[in-house]
Design a protein around this motif. Structure first.
Motif, PDB file in Angstrom:
ATOM      1  N   TYR A  24      26.343  24.345 104.620  1.00 19.11           N
ATOM      2  CA  TYR A  24      26.454  25.521 103.763  1.00 19.11           C
ATOM      3  C   TYR A  24      26.154  25.118 102.322  1.00 19.11           C
ATOM      4  CZ  TYR A  24      28.612  30.084 102.719  1.00 19.11           C
ATOM      5  OH  TYR A  24      28.869  31.368 102.336  1.00 19.11           O
ATOM      6  N   ILE A  84      40.814  16.114  98.825  1.00 21.60           N
ATOM      7  CA  ILE A  84      40.717  17.425  99.483  1.00 21.60           C
ATOM      8  C   ILE A  84      40.112  17.243 100.877  1.00 21.60           C
ATOM      9  CG2 ILE A  84      39.770  19.762  99.363  1.00 21.60           C
ATOM     10  CD1 ILE A  84      39.336  19.366  96.371  1.00 21.60           C
ATOM     11  N   ASN A 104      25.460  26.495  99.718  1.00 25.13           N
ATOM     12  CA  ASN A 104      26.037  27.280  98.640  1.00 25.13           C
ATOM     13  C   ASN A 104      27.243  26.622  97.970  1.00 25.13           C
ATOM     14  OD1 ASN A 104      25.030  29.704  97.674  1.00 25.13           O
ATOM     15  ND2 ASN A 104      26.946  30.744  98.176  1.00 25.13           N
ATOM     16  N   PHE A 105      28.001  25.845  98.736  1.00 27.93           N
ATOM     17  CA  PHE A 105      29.222  25.249  98.192  1.00 27.93           C
ATOM     18  C   PHE A 105      28.962  24.425  96.932  1.00 27.93           C
ATOM     19  CE2 PHE A 105      31.805  25.162 102.418  1.00 27.93           C
ATOM     20  CZ  PHE A 105      32.254  26.438 102.159  1.00 27.93           C
ATOM     21  N   CYS A 122      40.988  25.956  92.009  1.00 29.75           N
ATOM     22  CA  CYS A 122      41.098  26.028  90.556  1.00 29.75           C
ATOM     23  C   CYS A 122      42.512  26.383  90.135  1.00 29.75           C
ATOM     24  CB  CYS A 122      40.093  27.019  90.011  1.00 29.75           C
ATOM     25  SG  CYS A 122      38.433  26.556  90.504  1.00 29.75           S
ATOM     26  N   LYS A 160      34.417  19.166  92.424  1.00 31.62           N
ATOM     27  CA  LYS A 160      35.469  18.637  93.281  1.00 31.62           C
ATOM     28  C   LYS A 160      34.855  18.082  94.559  1.00 31.62           C
ATOM     29  CE  LYS A 160      38.408  21.948  91.272  1.00 31.62           C
ATOM     30  NZ  LYS A 160      37.249  22.649  90.658  1.00 31.62           N
ATOM     31  N   PHE A 162      37.788  29.319  98.198  1.00 31.95           N
ATOM     32  CA  PHE A 162      37.888  27.940  97.711  1.00 31.95           C
ATOM     33  C   PHE A 162      38.204  27.912  96.215  1.00 31.95           C
ATOM     34  CE2 PHE A 162      36.059  24.333  95.519  1.00 31.95           C
ATOM     35  CZ  PHE A 162      36.836  23.332  96.060  1.00 31.95           C
ATOM     36  N   LEU A 163      37.511  28.753  95.459  1.00 33.05           N
ATOM     37  CA  LEU A 163      37.709  28.746  94.001  1.00 33.05           C
ATOM     38  C   LEU A 163      39.148  29.093  93.655  1.00 33.05           C
ATOM     39  CD1 LEU A 163      34.373  30.431  92.910  1.00 33.05           C
ATOM     40  CD2 LEU A 163      35.050  28.082  92.456  1.00 33.05           C
ATOM     41  N   LEU A 212      31.783  22.510  94.682  1.00 26.23           N
ATOM     42  CA  LEU A 212      32.445  21.845  95.804  1.00 26.23           C
ATOM     43  C   LEU A 212      31.449  20.904  96.481  1.00 26.23           C
ATOM     44  CD1 LEU A 212      34.669  21.392  97.886  1.00 26.23           C
ATOM     45  CD2 LEU A 212      33.901  23.452  99.075  1.00 26.23           C
ATOM     46  N   TYR A 270      28.798  25.865  93.567  1.00 27.59           N
ATOM     47  CA  TYR A 270      30.068  26.360  93.041  1.00 27.59           C
ATOM     48  C   TYR A 270      31.046  25.218  92.755  1.00 27.59           C
ATOM     49  CZ  TYR A 270      28.489  31.054  94.165  1.00 27.59           C
ATOM     50  OH  TYR A 270      27.775  32.219  94.196  1.00 27.59           O
ATOM     51  N   GLY A 311      35.367  28.401  86.634  1.00 32.16           N
ATOM     52  CA  GLY A 311      35.540  26.947  86.644  1.00 32.16           C
ATOM     53  C   GLY A 311      34.583  26.194  87.547  1.00 32.16           C
ATOM     54  N   PHE A 312      33.339  26.691  87.708  1.00 32.69           N
ATOM     55  CA  PHE A 312      32.355  25.991  88.550  1.00 32.69           C
ATOM     56  C   PHE A 312      32.069  24.599  88.015  1.00 32.69           C
ATOM     57  CE2 PHE A 312      29.812  29.994  89.951  1.00 32.69           C
ATOM     58  CZ  PHE A 312      30.978  30.564  90.387  1.00 32.69           C
ATOM     59  N   PRO A 339      25.800  33.926 102.491  1.00 27.08           N
ATOM     60  CA  PRO A 339      26.074  34.099 101.061  1.00 27.08           C
ATOM     61  C   PRO A 339      25.180  35.170 100.417  1.00 27.08           C
ATOM     62  CG  PRO A 339      25.296  31.855 101.593  1.00 27.08           C
ATOM     63  CD  PRO A 339      25.053  32.697 102.788  1.00 27.08           C
ATOM     64  N   ILE A 354      33.447  30.920  99.488  1.00 24.44           N
ATOM     65  CA  ILE A 354      33.505  30.178  98.238  1.00 24.44           C
ATOM     66  C   ILE A 354      34.540  30.779  97.291  1.00 24.44           C
ATOM     67  CG2 ILE A 354      31.637  31.337  96.952  1.00 24.44           C
ATOM     68  CD1 ILE A 354      32.302  27.547  97.207  1.00 24.44           C
TER      69      ILE A 354
END
Lengths: 206, 206
Positions: B100, B147, B102-103, A202, B83, A197-198, B108, B106, B78-79, A177, A194
């Motif tokens: 990961y 999901i 980082n998800f 979304c 989800k 995913f967004l 997730l 954001y 839309g962070f 990242p 990511i």
């Protein structure tokens, strides 16, 4: 690959290609655009429009010839041009990519992996050897490889990228990242998981 | 997320966001569009155009306020809407995604992993438990997760997808190269790694 073909079309063409490979395995010779469209949940007209971008694709009344269509997609996407790459970082992601057999059928050959962990060095994964990272400059030149797939932890990404550049790697497929700082002559392709995913989450999930 | 924002813009906004987070860590309050553009090797005008899509972004003579810009990007993408998701398949790729970090920043949240290997069951990775796949239907309902991130081998992908659908999963983020057959009410997002490679490799590498 034809530069006029967009990312979305490329993505769909590779999915059509996967379906065609299944048909060939099953010994089926003809396929129709509605059959492909329904597998992907997209519109039939979209499939026909994409096929219109392939050169000289013939269609008879009952559908397309599966093998011919597969060949045309391979030619259009440039699968024939084999490219060699090293994976940098033999963690879970690096090992997953090394085991991802699908790459080689699309012209991407993973030659070897590199890591700084002495316990991993000399292990083999999917017939590919893990080398100590210090061997990289030598192997870049000996094997004439200029693509690196970067899968190290984020906090090591920049330091390792600097080392890749100093080792004469020219193209970095960046799975970390981190946003890398590299000289202008080095191409970086950020695999932005990511962001996909967004887009997925979304737009589709309320 | 604003539906008018394309995939490419989303991807760039997440990269700008990463750079802004770095600036905040370093205690820097202002950033200019040329600074961002040069980090990503893109044109300054592109960065300004993308920022034009964010609502009410102010700019003073010396640049943008880093924190404000970061907030606007988060709002636009839309962070804020968290989800929850399950990872199906605790192989190298599943474990890599579970680690990961980082998800979560954001929006997730990976809640747990599932696998059919009894040796992996009850292990923890990054504080997430690996459950036996037979526990999935119960946990889908109890934890209200719809999901699934699918990372099983290609030859098991369809069978597992059928089980996900039967377990009331509604969205599948498919990391396998298989083209899944699912009912119309199930959304599949194919993470097509080879398509991004083909775009990267064939456009840039002669």
């Amino acid at each position: 690959m034809d530069n006029k073909i967009s990312g979305k079309v490329t993505s769909r063409l590779t999915l059509y290609h996967s379906i065609l490979c299944e048909y060939i395995e099953d010994g089926i010779e003809l396929i129709s655009s509605p059959q492909i469209a329904s597998r992907l949940g997209i519109d039939d007209s979209q499939v026909r429009k994409d096929f219109g971008l392939l050169k000289n694709v013939g269609r008879c009344r009952v559908g397309y010839n599966v093998k011919e269509l597969k060949d045309k997609i391979e030619k259009t996407l440039g699968f024939a041009h084999q490219k060699d790459a090293f994976i940098i970082g033999a963690g879970h992601l690096g090992l997953a990519l090394a085991k991802y057999d699908n790459f080689s059928s699309y012209g991407l050959n993973i030659i070897a992996l590199f890591d700084n962990d002495p316990y991993k060095v000399d292990m083999h994964i999917n017939n590919k050897q893990i080398f100590h990272i210090t061997k990289l400059p030598n192997l870049v030149h000996r094997l004439n490889v200029d693509i690196a797939i970067l899968t190290v932890p984020k906090n090591q990404a920049q330091k390792v990228a600097d080392f890749l550049v100093a080792s004469d790697i020219k193209y970095i497929w960046n799975f970390t990242p981190a946003v890398l700082r590299v000289p202008d002559n080095i191409k970086v392709w950020n695999e932005n998981l990511i962001a996909s995913f967004l887009q997925f989450a979304c737009k589709d999930i309320e």
